[in-house]
Structure formats: C-alpha cells, structure tokens
Write a protein that holds these residues in place. Sequence first.
Motif, PDB file in Angstrom:
ATOM      1  N   MET A   1      -6.424 -13.329 -11.852  1.00 47.77           N
ATOM      2  CA  MET A   1      -5.062 -13.204 -12.386  1.00 47.77           C
ATOM      3  C   MET A   1      -4.187 -14.287 -11.765  1.00 47.77           C
ATOM      4  O   MET A   1      -4.152 -14.423 -10.557  1.00 47.77           O
ATOM      5  CB  MET A   1      -4.545 -11.812 -12.033  1.00 47.77           C
ATOM      6  N   PRO A   2      -3.518 -15.070 -12.593  1.00 47.42           N
ATOM      7  CA  PRO A   2      -2.659 -16.121 -12.047  1.00 47.42           C
ATOM      8  C   PRO A   2      -1.392 -15.502 -11.470  1.00 47.42           C
ATOM      9  O   PRO A   2      -1.021 -14.396 -11.840  1.00 47.42           O
ATOM     10  CB  PRO A   2      -2.332 -16.968 -13.262  1.00 47.42           C
ATOM     11  N   VAL A 152      -9.971  -4.442  -6.165  1.00 48.40           N
ATOM     12  CA  VAL A 152      -8.525  -4.224  -6.321  1.00 48.40           C
ATOM     13  C   VAL A 152      -7.862  -5.561  -6.034  1.00 48.40           C
ATOM     14  O   VAL A 152      -8.126  -6.172  -4.990  1.00 48.40           O
ATOM     15  CB  VAL A 152      -8.000  -3.148  -5.345  1.00 48.40           C
ATOM     16  N   GLU A 153      -7.061  -6.050  -6.970  1.00 52.55           N
ATOM     17  CA  GLU A 153      -6.389  -7.333  -6.760  1.00 52.55           C
ATOM     18  C   GLU A 153      -4.944  -7.085  -6.362  1.00 52.55           C
ATOM     19  O   GLU A 153      -4.128  -6.671  -7.180  1.00 52.55           O
ATOM     20  CB  GLU A 153      -6.446  -8.216  -8.019  1.00 52.55           C
ATOM     21  N   ASN A 154      -4.675  -7.313  -5.096  1.00 55.51           N
ATOM     22  CA  ASN A 154      -3.379  -7.162  -4.430  1.00 55.51           C
ATOM     23  C   ASN A 154      -3.408  -5.929  -3.525  1.00 55.51           C
ATOM     24  O   ASN A 154      -3.717  -4.825  -3.977  1.00 55.51           O
ATOM     25  CB  ASN A 154      -2.219  -7.051  -5.430  1.00 55.51           C
ATOM     26  N   SER A 221      -8.486 -14.771  -1.916  1.00 54.22           N
ATOM     27  CA  SER A 221      -7.944 -15.542  -3.035  1.00 54.22           C
ATOM     28  C   SER A 221      -6.453 -15.249  -3.114  1.00 54.22           C
ATOM     29  O   SER A 221      -6.020 -14.120  -2.868  1.00 54.22           O
ATOM     30  CB  SER A 221      -8.614 -15.131  -4.354  1.00 54.22           C
ATOM     31  N   HIS A 222      -5.674 -16.252  -3.443  1.00 56.16           N
ATOM     32  CA  HIS A 222      -4.204 -16.166  -3.574  1.00 56.16           C
ATOM     33  C   HIS A 222      -3.478 -16.227  -2.229  1.00 56.16           C
ATOM     34  O   HIS A 222      -2.259 -16.379  -2.191  1.00 56.16           O
ATOM     35  CB  HIS A 222      -3.741 -14.886  -4.293  1.00 56.16           C
ATOM     36  N   ALA A 223      -4.195 -16.071  -1.112  1.00 55.96           N
ATOM     37  CA  ALA A 223      -3.516 -16.022   0.187  1.00 55.96           C
ATOM     38  C   ALA A 223      -3.104 -17.419   0.644  1.00 55.96           C
ATOM     39  O   ALA A 223      -3.672 -18.426   0.217  1.00 55.96           O
ATOM     40  CB  ALA A 223      -4.448 -15.393   1.217  1.00 55.96           C
ATOM     41  N   SER A 242     -12.666 -14.456  -4.003  1.00 55.52           N
ATOM     42  CA  SER A 242     -13.305 -13.947  -5.225  1.00 55.52           C
ATOM     43  C   SER A 242     -13.094 -14.845  -6.434  1.00 55.52           C
ATOM     44  O   SER A 242     -13.869 -14.789  -7.382  1.00 55.52           O
ATOM     45  CB  SER A 242     -12.810 -12.536  -5.540  1.00 55.52           C
ATOM     46  N   HIS A 243     -12.040 -15.666  -6.427  1.00 54.24           N
ATOM     47  CA  HIS A 243     -11.800 -16.594  -7.548  1.00 54.24           C
ATOM     48  C   HIS A 243     -10.877 -17.715  -7.077  1.00 54.24           C
ATOM     49  O   HIS A 243      -9.670 -17.619  -7.145  1.00 54.24           O
ATOM     50  CB  HIS A 243     -11.252 -15.867  -8.787  1.00 54.24           C
ATOM     51  N   SER A 244     -11.490 -18.804  -6.566  1.00 57.09           N
ATOM     52  CA  SER A 244     -10.726 -19.918  -6.003  1.00 57.09           C
ATOM     53  C   SER A 244     -11.431 -21.234  -6.298  1.00 57.09           C
ATOM     54  O   SER A 244     -12.561 -21.235  -6.770  1.00 57.09           O
ATOM     55  CB  SER A 244     -10.583 -19.751  -4.480  1.00 57.09           C
TER      56      SER A 244
HETATM   57 ZN   LIG Z   1      -5.989 -13.719  -9.347  1.00 58.72          ZN
END
Ligand SMILES: [Zn+2]
Length: 437
Positions: A1-2, A152-154, A221-223, A242-244
């Motif tokens: 998720m962007p 779980v994303e976030n 990811s996202h961090a 997980s997605h980078s």
């Molecule tokens: Zn994402």
Amino acid sequence: MPNKYEVFAIALVVPLALGVALSARQAPADAALLAKAKAIHEKAITIDTHVDIGGADYATAKLDPGGPTSRKCDLPKMKAGGLDGVFLAAYVGQRPDLTATGFKPAYNQAIAGLEAINRLTKMHPELCELGRTPADVERIAKTGKRAILVGVENGYPMGDDLANLKTFYDLGTRYMTLVHGSHNQLADSSGPAEPMHNGLSELGKRVVVEMNRLGMMVDLSHASAKSFWDAIATSKAPIIESHSGCKALSPNGRNLDDDQLKALAKNGGVIQIVALAAYLKAEPPERTAAIQALRTELGMGGRGGGGRGAGGQAGQARGGTPPTPLTPEQQAEADKRRATYQERLKEIDAKYPFQPATLKDFVDHIDYAVKVAGIDHVGIGTDFDGGGGIPGFNDHSEALNVTVELVKRGYTEQQIDKIWGGNLLRVWRDVEKAAKK
Ligand SMILES: [Zn+2]
C-alpha cells in the motif's frame, strides 16, 4: 500500500504504464528457455509477501476472490500464475490521533480485515487454506491449494496494548508492518521529513520484543532509516522488508540503501522486492514539477490530495469509506477536468519523456539486492491491489514471467527457489525458533 505522499505519483504512473503495456510486451521467449523456466517455477514454492485486500467487503458475495475478479490477486489468477502462497495484508491507514480515541476504530478495522482474510479460507476450503507456519505452506503447496498467509500493515491499530498483538497472531498474523506513510506511536515513517521519535519509540521497541516472543515477523517496509536501524538493534530474530526496493536504483524514501541491504544480510533477514512502478523507477524531477503545476492549475489537489478524477486507481485500492457520489454536474465537471488533464499530460510527456518501470526494472532491483545483500536475502512482495503491478508482472497470472526473466539472466534453479519463497520461509523459521528460546 502506498503512502499518501506516493498516491499522486501512482495515479500518474498507472495510466501511463497501461498505455505502454503493449509496446513493452516482450517477444515470445525462446521455447527451451520457457520450458526450463516453467519446470523451475512449478517445482518452486512461490510466495508473494504483500497484497492488499481493500475493505471489509473482501471475501463476501460482493467481492469473492474465489472466482475471477478485476483484482490483481485472486485465487484463479494465483493458480494460473503458479503462485503457491500470498500474504494478504489487513491494512489500516494512519490517522493523526495517537490516543485511545484514534486507536479504537483502527483496531476494529484491522480485526475486520483479519476476519475477512480468514473468511476467504472458509469460503473456499477446496481452493485455499490458512497457513500458520512455514511447514503449513510446504504442506498446502503439495495439495495444489493456495496458502493464504496473513499480515497487518501498520502498527497503528494495536494502539498501546501489547495484548492486541496476541489477538492479531491468533487470527493468523505472521508479520506486522510497524509503520505506514506517517509516524505512529511505534515508529517514524519514511514519509514525513521531520522525525517524531528519532526511530522506534520506547513502545515500538517493546512491540518488537513482544513480536519476537510470539513468533511474528517484524516488517520495516515504509519505516524511516533510523527506525530500520533501531529494529535491527532491538530484534533478536531476523527482520523483513515485505515490499521495498533499492535506493541506489530509485531514490524513493522507503527504499533501502546499500548499508541497509548489507545490514539486512548480516541480520539474516530478507528484502522482498516490490512491483510498484513509482518505487522502482523515479521520474525526472522536472516532469514531477510540471505535473504538479498542472494539477494545481486545474484545482486537482497536491501530492497528498489524490484528487478525485485524477486517476483514482490507487485511491480505490485503499479500502475504507467510499467517497460520497458526485452530482451529475460535479461528475460532468470532473470528467471535463480529467480530459483536460490527460490532454495536457501529453504535452508534458513530449517535453519530459518517461518510460515507467516494467518487469525488467523490477528484476533489476532483484539483481541489485542480490549483488549487495546476497542471494539468501532477497524475495518478492508485489503490493498488488495496493498500487503494485507493472507491464509484464501486472497480476498473479503473470508470475511465470518473473522466472523467465530470472532464467534469462542466468539465475540457477536453486537461486530462483530462494528468491521465490525459500528465503522467506527460512526467515520465518528463524523467527519461530527465536520465539521458542
Ligand atoms: Zn505498503
């Protein structure tokens, strides 16, 4: 998720990518190579570590992934593409409220997402099964069913209550992405320029320890980079992305630089390369500025705005509350604005040409990560249905194309096995082992 800073870029890239899909399609691979790739692909345990489910309609009569859907990931597409397992992510968007008032609805949303993922496996027990361990994945793959795995994303929805992690775990969750596009109570995100905690908060560190205890993979990811380094220092088990992607190839804030890739290897972890065009290949800054100026001129909102009528695909994938319907007048106005926008984009295309990322760019990131981190620390996490998808690998039915490209580039069967799932399963096992200590 962007994250919200990236939705705008994706809204631009997606229609362009669709436009070039045909021209980017490769000539049919040579028959021997294709046969070799197919044999490797069928034998390998193939896992995608990041797909979004969207809203709570997932796995209901309204949206049944057991039949053909318009989604990039559904069970028929996974089967067609020879994909054995997928981590479906219950995603919760970040809100500014870092108190119980904000945590409560976020928690409910996460639980609804996790229940939806579990529901899928009960709706179609003949097609798929929930995987709770690496051994489950191997067993399910042999049955010809798809392994449904849970993320779980976030970390926002867990609030400040460590007991919620156990609830997530009991619903099948085997990784949690600590933070998303904005800072939360656990960690700094790569989104905003200014830090909030300077990495992980004290609570964030305790969450990592608790995830280690439970046997849940810690996903960075996202961090922000500092959050990554804090997680590496805090976790007694390997961590995942997980997605980078790789920062050296695309300077996106959430991609990893070479030092991070090397540290991830030392940690025993894995980077799962994302198939989201905007993370794989950056457009020229002049082009970004020109498009931003056009959007401002047309009143379409800025980078965080998404802008109704500006593409919208990424917006739809975010789940949550659907927008209120437009009046016929508003719809006509939005259509007109979109037409003008598309027309003027052509001028910008001519002035600042840009070919969005394709399968080749995606595999370039795999190559690069393998070169820096080593073959044991790279995998695949598409972000399908959350903005991911590129010409050549636009949904799970096209998963074989990745293997064909890897074979073309000289990867061996053993190396491809590692990339498609072997590495992730090893990390997951190490996380299980660390939990038992
Ligand atoms: Zn994402």
